[in-house]
Scaffold this active site. Structure first.
Site, PDB file in Angstrom:
ATOM      1  N   ARG A   1       0.810  -1.216   0.000  1.00  0.00           N
ATOM      2  CA  ARG A   1       0.000   0.000   0.000  1.00  0.00           C
ATOM      3  C   ARG A   1       0.844   1.266   0.000  1.00  0.00           C
ATOM      4  NH1 ARG A   1      -4.072   0.441  -2.381  1.00  0.00           N
ATOM      5  NH2 ARG A   1      -2.882   2.141  -3.293  1.00  0.00           N
TER       6      ARG A   1
ATOM      7  N   LYS B   1       2.859  24.743  -2.147  1.00  0.00           N
ATOM      8  CA  LYS B   1       1.576  24.108  -1.805  1.00  0.00           C
ATOM      9  C   LYS B   1       1.682  22.605  -2.052  1.00  0.00           C
ATOM     10  CE  LYS B   1      -1.010  28.311  -2.786  1.00  0.00           C
ATOM     11  NZ  LYS B   1      -2.016  28.980  -3.630  1.00  0.00           N
TER      12      LYS B   1
ATOM     13  N   LYS C   1       5.346  39.218   0.051  1.00  0.00           N
ATOM     14  CA  LYS C   1       3.946  39.213  -0.334  1.00  0.00           C
ATOM     15  C   LYS C   1       3.209  40.372   0.333  1.00  0.00           C
ATOM     16  CE  LYS C   1       3.882  34.253  -1.208  1.00  0.00           C
ATOM     17  NZ  LYS C   1       3.140  32.973  -1.050  1.00  0.00           N
TER      18      LYS C   1
ATOM     19  N   ASP D   1       0.224  38.311  -9.583  1.00  0.00           N
ATOM     20  CA  ASP D   1      -0.862  37.454  -9.123  1.00  0.00           C
ATOM     21  C   ASP D   1      -2.228  38.067  -9.420  1.00  0.00           C
ATOM     22  OD1 ASP D   1      -1.901  35.166  -7.740  1.00  0.00           O
ATOM     23  OD2 ASP D   1      -2.344  36.466  -6.037  1.00  0.00           O
TER      24      ASP D   1
END
Length: 284
Positions: free
Chosen positions: A100, A135, A167, A218
């Protein structure tokens, strides 16, 4: 292993296995005879770019140092439906215990590489490059960024410690965009380029005048981006431009045609579809 950190990979795989195995695979322990042997093979259920073979092998090696994965393709290679990607043989309990975790990694990382390849092909001939973001899935950043490279993209910052990116929140707290850039320029030294997130022509001009080396644009449409890129090129030929925002396979070409150097795509790692890969096990 290319740029993969072997020590970090080994540690990560150990954590992944402990999460899944806990105190042991009680199903296998109660169903199979001890020392039963088996062979397994990974088979592609759809067309994809394969990624994660080294991670999958590390899963089995961690469980049994004698275990090996025989790969029939390389990471970064495209395969068709039905292709046997790799095979292995050994103790059945090892194959079942690692199945798995190995599949999860192969399916997810192949998904990252496959969608990256689609974005890269969508902008061929434009001069722009597809790049990832921070992200990423916690714990999988190294592997996900590696898969982006396999898909033909490029890596952006690995973490907060290897690049300056100012930012709106930084600028707001620091007293304005110019003040934030000035402070970073005084403290970071000449070896780092300073990236600044901007959303208008006025902010772009202010960032360039303050000494920014990279503009992260952006939230603009492709038409608005074209206009801003023209302005920026007129002010400085050395400033790199990154397009950011809600960028999809359907609109990425329009953004690339607007003239940026880089296009950040959250979807490479944030909302990727796992690829269909099966692990077929038979008695040896």
């Amino acid at each position: 292993m290319n740029w993969l950190d072997e020590g970090a990979l080994y540690s990560s795989i150990g954590l992944f296995l402990r999460e899944d195995l806990g105190r042991g695979d009680i199903t296998t322990q109660t169903v199979l005879m001890r020392n039963a042997r088996a062979r397994g093979r990974f088979v592609a259920g759809e067309k994809m770019v394969v990624a994660g073979l080294e991670a999958a092998e590390e899963v089995f090696v961690t469980l049994d140092p004698q275990q090996q994965l025989e790969a029939f393709v390389s990471d970064g290679e495209e395969v068709e439906v039905g292709k046997v990607i790799a095979r292995t043989s050994g103790f059945a309990d090892v194959l079942l215990a690692g199945e798995r975790v190995a599949l999860n990694l192969l399916q997810h990382l192949s998904g990252v590489a496959t969608v990256t390849r689609k974005f890269v092909r969508a902008i061929e001939g434009t001069g722009a490059k597809i790049t990832d973001t921070r992200k990423t899935t916690p714990g999988l950043r190294m592997l996900e960024k590696y898969a982006v490279l396999l898909g033909g993209g490029v890596n952006h910052r690995y973490g907060l410690d290897d690049g300056v990116c100012i930012k709106a929140n930084h600028a707001g707290i620091a007293g304005g965009l110019a003040a934030a850039v000035k402070s970073a320029r005084e403290k970071i030294g000449h070896t780092h380029r300073i990236a600044v997130e901007v959303a208008s022509k006025s902010e772009a001009a202010e960032a360039i005048e303050s000494g920014a080396g990279v503009l992260v644009v952006d939230g603009l449409s492709p038409a608005e981006l074209t206009d801003l890129v023209g302005q920026v090129r007129g002010l400085s030929a050395n400033v790199a431009i990154e397009a950011s925002g809600l960028i999809t396979l359907e609109n990425v070409r329009a953004f690339a045609d607007s003239g940026p150097d880089l296009i950040r795509v959250d979807a490479l790692t944030q909302s990727v579809k796992a690829m269909d890969i099966g692990f077929q096990i038979q008695p040896a």
